[in-house]
Design a protein around this motif. Sequence first.
Motif, PDB file in Angstrom:
ATOM      1  N   SER A  98       0.596  -9.652  -6.746  1.00 38.81           N
ATOM      2  CA  SER A  98       0.495  -8.195  -6.653  1.00 38.81           C
ATOM      3  C   SER A  98       1.678  -7.531  -7.354  1.00 38.81           C
ATOM      4  O   SER A  98       1.704  -6.312  -7.510  1.00 38.81           O
ATOM      5  CB  SER A  98       0.440  -7.759  -5.186  1.00 38.81           C
ATOM      6  OG  SER A  98       1.579  -8.235  -4.474  1.00 38.81           O
ATOM      7  N   TYR A 101       1.351  -4.921 -10.211  1.00 40.56           N
ATOM      8  CA  TYR A 101       1.165  -3.486 -10.007  1.00 40.56           C
ATOM      9  C   TYR A 101       2.487  -2.717 -10.056  1.00 40.56           C
ATOM     10  O   TYR A 101       2.475  -1.482 -10.185  1.00 40.56           O
ATOM     11  CB  TYR A 101       0.488  -3.222  -8.660  1.00 40.56           C
ATOM     12  CG  TYR A 101      -0.940  -3.693  -8.594  1.00 40.56           C
ATOM     13  CD1 TYR A 101      -1.915  -3.140  -9.410  1.00 40.56           C
ATOM     14  CD2 TYR A 101      -1.323  -4.695  -7.711  1.00 40.56           C
ATOM     15  CE1 TYR A 101      -3.230  -3.570  -9.356  1.00 40.56           C
ATOM     16  CE2 TYR A 101      -2.637  -5.132  -7.639  1.00 40.56           C
ATOM     17  CZ  TYR A 101      -3.581  -4.565  -8.464  1.00 40.56           C
ATOM     18  OH  TYR A 101      -4.884  -4.998  -8.403  1.00 40.56           O
ATOM     19  N   PRO A 104       3.185   1.203  -7.532  1.00 40.60           N
ATOM     20  CA  PRO A 104       2.007   2.026  -7.849  1.00 40.60           C
ATOM     21  C   PRO A 104       2.237   3.496  -7.533  1.00 40.60           C
ATOM     22  O   PRO A 104       2.951   3.844  -6.590  1.00 40.60           O
ATOM     23  CB  PRO A 104       0.912   1.426  -6.959  1.00 40.60           C
ATOM     24  CG  PRO A 104       1.648   0.737  -5.848  1.00 40.60           C
ATOM     25  CD  PRO A 104       2.928   0.239  -6.447  1.00 40.60           C
ATOM     26  N   SER A 106      -0.029   5.553  -6.516  1.00 43.28           N
ATOM     27  CA  SER A 106      -0.811   5.983  -5.363  1.00 43.28           C
ATOM     28  C   SER A 106      -1.287   4.772  -4.576  1.00 43.28           C
ATOM     29  O   SER A 106      -1.357   3.661  -5.115  1.00 43.28           O
ATOM     30  CB  SER A 106      -2.015   6.819  -5.807  1.00 43.28           C
ATOM     31  OG  SER A 106      -2.890   6.038  -6.616  1.00 43.28           O
ATOM     32  N   ASN A 107      -1.593   4.993  -3.320  1.00 37.46           N
ATOM     33  CA  ASN A 107      -2.101   3.945  -2.439  1.00 37.46           C
ATOM     34  C   ASN A 107      -3.390   4.417  -1.787  1.00 37.46           C
ATOM     35  O   ASN A 107      -3.596   5.609  -1.630  1.00 37.46           O
ATOM     36  CB  ASN A 107      -1.055   3.600  -1.360  1.00 37.46           C
ATOM     37  CG  ASN A 107       0.076   2.772  -1.920  1.00 37.46           C
ATOM     38  OD1 ASN A 107      -0.143   1.647  -2.370  1.00 37.46           O
ATOM     39  ND2 ASN A 107       1.280   3.309  -1.894  1.00 37.46           N
ATOM     40  N   PRO A 108      -4.300   3.520  -1.379  1.00 37.24           N
ATOM     41  CA  PRO A 108      -4.140   2.068  -1.473  1.00 37.24           C
ATOM     42  C   PRO A 108      -4.394   1.540  -2.878  1.00 37.24           C
ATOM     43  O   PRO A 108      -5.089   2.182  -3.676  1.00 37.24           O
ATOM     44  CB  PRO A 108      -5.211   1.558  -0.506  1.00 37.24           C
ATOM     45  CG  PRO A 108      -6.289   2.599  -0.573  1.00 37.24           C
ATOM     46  CD  PRO A 108      -5.545   3.910  -0.697  1.00 37.24           C
ATOM     47  N   VAL A 109      -3.822   0.377  -3.152  1.00 40.86           N
ATOM     48  CA  VAL A 109      -4.044  -0.302  -4.426  1.00 40.86           C
ATOM     49  C   VAL A 109      -5.383  -1.021  -4.363  1.00 40.86           C
ATOM     50  O   VAL A 109      -5.717  -1.650  -3.355  1.00 40.86           O
ATOM     51  CB  VAL A 109      -2.909  -1.314  -4.691  1.00 40.86           C
ATOM     52  CG1 VAL A 109      -3.253  -2.232  -5.867  1.00 40.86           C
ATOM     53  CG2 VAL A 109      -1.601  -0.578  -4.957  1.00 40.86           C
ATOM     54  N   THR A 110      -6.156  -0.936  -5.420  1.00 39.38           N
ATOM     55  CA  THR A 110      -7.432  -1.643  -5.499  1.00 39.38           C
ATOM     56  C   THR A 110      -7.477  -2.437  -6.799  1.00 39.38           C
ATOM     57  O   THR A 110      -6.557  -2.359  -7.630  1.00 39.38           O
ATOM     58  CB  THR A 110      -8.628  -0.670  -5.479  1.00 39.38           C
ATOM     59  OG1 THR A 110      -8.690   0.019  -6.745  1.00 39.38           O
ATOM     60  CG2 THR A 110      -8.496   0.344  -4.351  1.00 39.38           C
ATOM     61  N   THR A 113      -6.843  -0.377  -9.814  1.00 38.21           N
ATOM     62  CA  THR A 113      -5.522   0.185 -10.089  1.00 38.21           C
ATOM     63  C   THR A 113      -4.945  -0.457 -11.337  1.00 38.21           C
ATOM     64  O   THR A 113      -4.976  -1.680 -11.485  1.00 38.21           O
ATOM     65  CB  THR A 113      -4.573  -0.062  -8.897  1.00 38.21           C
ATOM     66  OG1 THR A 113      -5.113   0.542  -7.715  1.00 38.21           O
ATOM     67  CG2 THR A 113      -3.193   0.531  -9.172  1.00 38.21           C
ATOM     68  N   ARG A 149      -0.874 -10.584  -1.728  1.00 39.61           N
ATOM     69  CA  ARG A 149       0.305  -9.855  -1.271  1.00 39.61           C
ATOM     70  C   ARG A 149       1.376 -10.891  -0.920  1.00 39.61           C
ATOM     71  O   ARG A 149       1.189 -12.084  -1.136  1.00 39.61           O
ATOM     72  CB  ARG A 149      -0.057  -8.995  -0.042  1.00 39.61           C
ATOM     73  CG  ARG A 149      -1.034  -7.879  -0.364  1.00 39.61           C
ATOM     74  CD  ARG A 149      -0.406  -6.868  -1.314  1.00 39.61           C
ATOM     75  NE  ARG A 149       0.705  -6.150  -0.699  1.00 39.61           N
ATOM     76  CZ  ARG A 149       1.841  -5.857  -1.315  1.00 39.61           C
ATOM     77  NH1 ARG A 149       2.057  -6.230  -2.555  1.00 39.61           N
ATOM     78  NH2 ARG A 149       2.778  -5.190  -0.685  1.00 39.61           N
ATOM     79  N   ASN A 181       7.493   2.401   6.485  1.00 41.12           N
ATOM     80  CA  ASN A 181       6.574   2.073   5.380  1.00 41.12           C
ATOM     81  C   ASN A 181       5.631   0.956   5.815  1.00 41.12           C
ATOM     82  O   ASN A 181       6.031  -0.020   6.452  1.00 41.12           O
ATOM     83  CB  ASN A 181       7.365   1.622   4.156  1.00 41.12           C
ATOM     84  CG  ASN A 181       8.302   0.455   4.455  1.00 41.12           C
ATOM     85  OD1 ASN A 181       9.150   0.575   5.340  1.00 41.12           O
ATOM     86  ND2 ASN A 181       8.152  -0.651   3.744  1.00 41.12           N
ATOM     87  N   TYR A 183       3.480  -2.278   5.264  1.00 40.94           N
ATOM     88  CA  TYR A 183       3.647  -3.414   4.367  1.00 40.94           C
ATOM     89  C   TYR A 183       2.642  -4.497   4.708  1.00 40.94           C
ATOM     90  O   TYR A 183       2.513  -4.884   5.865  1.00 40.94           O
ATOM     91  CB  TYR A 183       5.069  -3.978   4.436  1.00 40.94           C
ATOM     92  CG  TYR A 183       5.409  -4.840   3.249  1.00 40.94           C
ATOM     93  CD1 TYR A 183       5.958  -4.284   2.099  1.00 40.94           C
ATOM     94  CD2 TYR A 183       5.153  -6.205   3.256  1.00 40.94           C
ATOM     95  CE1 TYR A 183       6.252  -5.057   0.994  1.00 40.94           C
ATOM     96  CE2 TYR A 183       5.434  -6.989   2.159  1.00 40.94           C
ATOM     97  CZ  TYR A 183       5.991  -6.418   1.031  1.00 40.94           C
ATOM     98  OH  TYR A 183       6.263  -7.190  -0.063  1.00 40.94           O
TER      99      TYR A 183
END
Length: 256
Positions: A98, A101, A104, A106-110, A113, A149, A181, A183
């Motif tokens: 991951s 990326y 990023p 913006s979230n969520p990451v797909t 992305t 992740r 945050n 995680y």
Amino acid sequence: MGIVEQAIAQTRNLRSRVRRETPGFSHPNLEFFRGSILDRNAVKKAVSGVNKVFHNAAQNPLAKDVELFWSVNKGGTQIIADEAAAAGVEKLIYTSSSAVYGAPKSNPVTEDTKPNPGEDYGRAKLAGEIICKRAVKRHGLDVAIVRPRTILGHGRLGTAHILFDWIERGLDIPVLAGGNNRYQFVHSDDLAWACIAASNLKGFATYNIGAAEFGTMRELLQVVIDHAGTASRIKSIPMGPTVLVANVASALGLSP
């Protein structure tokens, strides 16, 4: 995920070749072959007669060796993709990261992305992905790219072992700006299941793999502290000054 048992059941009938030696370990369904992914002849021998190749070899970020990031993660992947295609391998499963990326926007990451790695490790892993995609187009090699992740599990703690050691000793645990945050980790058993599942699907695809349930960093650390039953406490430290000090320490090779 509650699916580890399924993974075990599926692997009972698999005959795997593992490019490493585990002293004192043997299994009737495993054949051990030791070699470097930078050795083309060794890779050719390892993938010969194999239906599926799980490419998990990588130089990880803890080594902080930029040259090895590229020679292993890019160059080694090129050799594996070449030899897998030449050997007529049915499926190549490439464990990426991951880290491709970066940070990023913006979230969520797909899976949609756009990758934007922020350091050499992430850039080298992305280069490996590009090599795999080229092998799909040029050689018709069937590839699955898996982006996990942060991986935790038996024998795979990474920098988390430092936190576990502090908690075991009852030391206070620092978190940035409250530790609120969110995680996401992934357990190594679940990642193994995901890789096996990806190997059973035909056609090129990219998969992000992470725990279905996860919370904030503060919540995660508190669970570990409660489980250990030590006197450790979570303490918030300011973001700005800490990031500055951490970056300087990292540049000087003083931080883990």
